[in-house]
Structures are given as structure tokens and as C-alpha cells.
Design an enzyme around this catalytic site. Structure first.
Site, PDB file in Angstrom:
ATOM      1  N   TYR A   1      92.357  22.347 121.003  1.00 14.79           N
ATOM      2  CA  TYR A   1      93.725  22.020 121.409  1.00 14.79           C
ATOM      3  C   TYR A   1      94.744  22.986 120.815  1.00 14.79           C
ATOM      4  O   TYR A   1      95.893  23.030 121.269  1.00 14.79           O
ATOM      5  CB  TYR A   1      94.111  20.602 120.976  1.00 14.79           C
ATOM      6  CG  TYR A   1      93.270  19.486 121.538  1.00 14.79           C
ATOM      7  CD1 TYR A   1      92.310  19.699 122.532  1.00 14.79           C
ATOM      8  CD2 TYR A   1      93.435  18.184 121.063  1.00 14.79           C
ATOM      9  CE1 TYR A   1      91.548  18.662 123.012  1.00 14.79           C
ATOM     10  CE2 TYR A   1      92.678  17.131 121.551  1.00 14.79           C
ATOM     11  CZ  TYR A   1      91.724  17.379 122.521  1.00 14.79           C
ATOM     12  OH  TYR A   1      90.974  16.342 122.994  1.00 14.79           O
TER      13      TYR A   1
ATOM     14  N   ILE B   1      92.886   6.406 123.295  1.00 16.64           N
ATOM     15  CA  ILE B   1      93.763   7.396 122.659  1.00 16.64           C
ATOM     16  C   ILE B   1      94.592   8.101 123.736  1.00 16.64           C
ATOM     17  O   ILE B   1      94.413   9.293 123.994  1.00 16.64           O
ATOM     18  CB  ILE B   1      92.957   8.415 121.817  1.00 16.64           C
ATOM     19  CG1 ILE B   1      91.779   8.985 122.619  1.00 16.64           C
ATOM     20  CG2 ILE B   1      92.464   7.793 120.522  1.00 16.64           C
ATOM     21  CD1 ILE B   1      91.174  10.225 121.989  1.00 16.64           C
TER      22      ILE B   1
ATOM     23  N   LYS C   1      97.284  10.200 125.639  1.00 18.23           N
ATOM     24  CA  LYS C   1      98.227  11.264 125.300  1.00 18.23           C
ATOM     25  C   LYS C   1      99.629  10.830 125.704  1.00 18.23           C
ATOM     26  O   LYS C   1      99.830  10.279 126.793  1.00 18.23           O
ATOM     27  CB  LYS C   1      97.865  12.553 126.023  1.00 18.23           C
ATOM     28  CG  LYS C   1      98.862  13.680 125.764  1.00 18.23           C
ATOM     29  CD  LYS C   1      98.903  14.663 126.907  1.00 18.23           C
ATOM     30  CE  LYS C   1     100.034  15.662 126.711  1.00 18.23           C
ATOM     31  NZ  LYS C   1     100.141  16.598 127.848  1.00 18.23           N
TER      32      LYS C   1
ATOM     33  N   ASN D   1     103.035   2.717 125.567  1.00 19.01           N
ATOM     34  CA  ASN D   1     101.603   2.566 125.289  1.00 19.01           C
ATOM     35  C   ASN D   1     101.372   1.617 124.115  1.00 19.01           C
ATOM     36  O   ASN D   1     100.460   0.778 124.148  1.00 19.01           O
ATOM     37  CB  ASN D   1     100.973   3.927 125.008  1.00 19.01           C
ATOM     38  CG  ASN D   1     100.901   4.813 126.231  1.00 19.01           C
ATOM     39  OD1 ASN D   1     100.983   4.352 127.359  1.00 19.01           O
ATOM     40  ND2 ASN D   1     100.773   6.117 126.001  1.00 19.01           N
TER      41      ASN D   1
END
Length: 280
Positions: A57, A234, A236, A246
Site C-alpha cells: 500500500y 476492515i 476502507k 461505518n
């Protein structure tokens, strides 16, 4: 329910799976350093305690900056990163794991994954290096990612350190029941990346119906469905609104009818499908 409901979910109240918070912040493609650091800081100060990154990443330093900026103690953060497929020869695992820890600005990571069982991955040899890092205390838990059911069993047998989790793409359009069962049988938790299918859940009629019923977002429905399945998610998110939306999914309780409606979705949609994936 709006994002203001995130305030009703206190930090530390997220359910856990073997010590791993079941809702975390994914950081894939969050590669602007300032944005990434602020996303991590915002998430932690909202209440998240699970942050996920990876070598590939190219944002480990920014993730570490975000953790340092947040008004949250490092020991309260469950921090995960992943060794890229080209770095899975044993010596490379040992070297690049230490480099990741340095970039993150921490003295250990809570979970270190094999990112893909591909390229330099050689089962027992690769996992022996992960076990060495575990024994040294640089890694609190070993993980695997994108492993098929039979590969999960082989990894558990090959690794001296216990394997905590298998991180895979998983959402209502890719529920992966056989893989979830294999992980349960092996005592391995499941972590879902792309848990809202890169936004595809927003256009899914069954999910739209459940979202309307509860006056929540489709993202919250998908995340709550995963939690009902015992899966850690998880998602983003970069901006505060999505981060908080979220997080508010933790207040959403789906009933049996909701879960059955989502389970009935007759659509398969794999978002992440590289040529080197083990299913190709």
C-alpha cells in the site's frame, strides 16, 4: 440512523474475535500521506481500535503518523500489516518485516499477514520466518491472506506460531461459505477486505431494502451482516463521514428476516482477482 450515532458506540465496545476488534479501518489505496494519517487519526478518535495496512500500500509511514497523532495509546491499537508476495522468502520476510515496523514507528505489530500465497511463498519455509518474528516478540499474531480452504489447513500445520486470521474478500455478493467453514474448523478467524464490495452493495436491491427498513446506509447493513456471520470487517474509508458511518454499524442489529434476505442474494461479484491469485 445517521453518522451521529457513531457517538453512541463508545471506544473499546467493539466486539472482538480472539482479541482482534471486529471492525477496523482499511487503508488500501489511501496513499496520500496527509490524508492517510488524518484518516487513521480520525478513526482512532472515533473509536476504532483496529488499523490495517500492507507493504504494497506504500502508506505504512503515514499510518504510523496517524497512530502517533491520535489521542489514543499505542497499546490500545490493534495494528496489522502484510508482507508482499515478492518478499516471502525467509530472509526477505525477516528483513522487510523489520522495515515495516520501523516505517510504522512502533516496536511490534499485532498481526502480520502473508499477503498472498504466491510468488516467493513457500509454505513451511515462509511461515518459519513468521514464527521467528513471533518468537522474538516483533509480531503478536501471524495471519494469512487470500488462502483457499486447503491452503488454510496446510498453513496451520506448517506454522509453529498460531495463525489468528485469514483475510479475504468477503461481502454479501461473495459470502464464501466453504472458506468460512474451513477457517472455523481450523480455529482461524476470518477478516473481510472489500466488505462493501467497493460500493457495489449500494446498488443491491436486497441490501437497499434492509437499509430502508432500518433507516441506515447500505454499508452499515453489509458490515452488520458480516458481524452476524462472525467475520471481522476492515472497510476502507478516508473522510470523516464514511469513517463514522461505518463505525455506527455496530449499533445495527439485523433480525433473522434481514439475514435471510441478504443470504438470498443470487449474485457473485469478486472485486479483487489478480492473475496470481490461488483460485486462478
Amino acid at each position: 440512523m445517521g453518522t451521529e450515532d457513531a457517538e453512541t458506540v463508545a471506544p473499546g465496545t467493539c466486539p472482538t474475535a480472539n482479541g482482534m476488534p471486529m471492525l477496523g479501518l482499511g487503508t488500501w489505496q489511501n496513499d496520500d500521506p496527509e490524508q492517510c494519517a488524518e484518516s487513521v487519526r480520525t478513526a482512532l478518535e472515533t473509536g476504532y481500535r483496529h488499523i490495517d495496512t500492507a507493504q504494497i500500500y506504500d502508506n505504512e509511514e503515514a499510518v504510523g503518523d496517524g497512530i502517533a497523532r491520535a489521542d489514543v495509546d499505542r497499546e490500545d491499537v490493534f495494528l496489522a500489516t502484510k508482507i508482499w508476495a515478492s518478499n516471502l522468502a525467509p530472509d526477505d520476510v525477516l528483513e522487510t518485516a523489520r522495515e515495516s515496523i520501523d516505517r510504522l514507528g512502533v516496536d511490534h505489530v499485532d498481526l502480520l499477514y502473508v499477503h498472498w500465497p504466491a510468488r516467493a511463498y513457500e509454505g513451511e519455509e515462509t511461515l518459519s520466518a513468521f514464527s521467528e518474528l513471533y518468537d522474538e516478540g516483533l509480531v503478536e499474531n501471524v495471519g494469512i491472506s487470500n488462502f483457499l480452504p486447503e491452503q488454510v489447513a496446510d498453513a496451520v500445520d506448517s506454522c509453529d506460531a498460531p495463525i489468528l486470521a485469514n483475510q479475504v474478500e468477503l461481502h454479501p455478493m461473495l459470502p464464501q461459505p466453504e472458506l468460512r467453514e474451513a477457517c472455523e474448523n481450523a480455529g482461524v478467524e476470518v477478516v473481510a477486505y472489500s466488505p462493501i464490495a467497493r460500493g457495489a452493495v449500494f446498488d443491491q436491491p436486497e441490501i437497499q431494502a434492509v437499509a430502508e427498513k432500518h433507516d441506515v446506509s447500505e454499508a452499515q447493513v453489509s458490515l452488520a451482516w458480516l458481524r452476524e456471520k462472525g467475520v471481522t470487517a476492515i472497510p476502507k474509508a478516508t473522510g470523516e463521514e464514511h469513517i463514522r458511518d461505518n463505525w455506527a454499524s455496530l449499533t445495527l442489529e439485523l433480525d433473522r428476516e434481514d439475514v435471510e434476505r441478504i443470504d438470498s442474494i443470487d449474485e457473485t461479484n469478486r472485486e479483487v482477482d489478480p492473475d496470481f491469485a490461488p483460485w486462478n
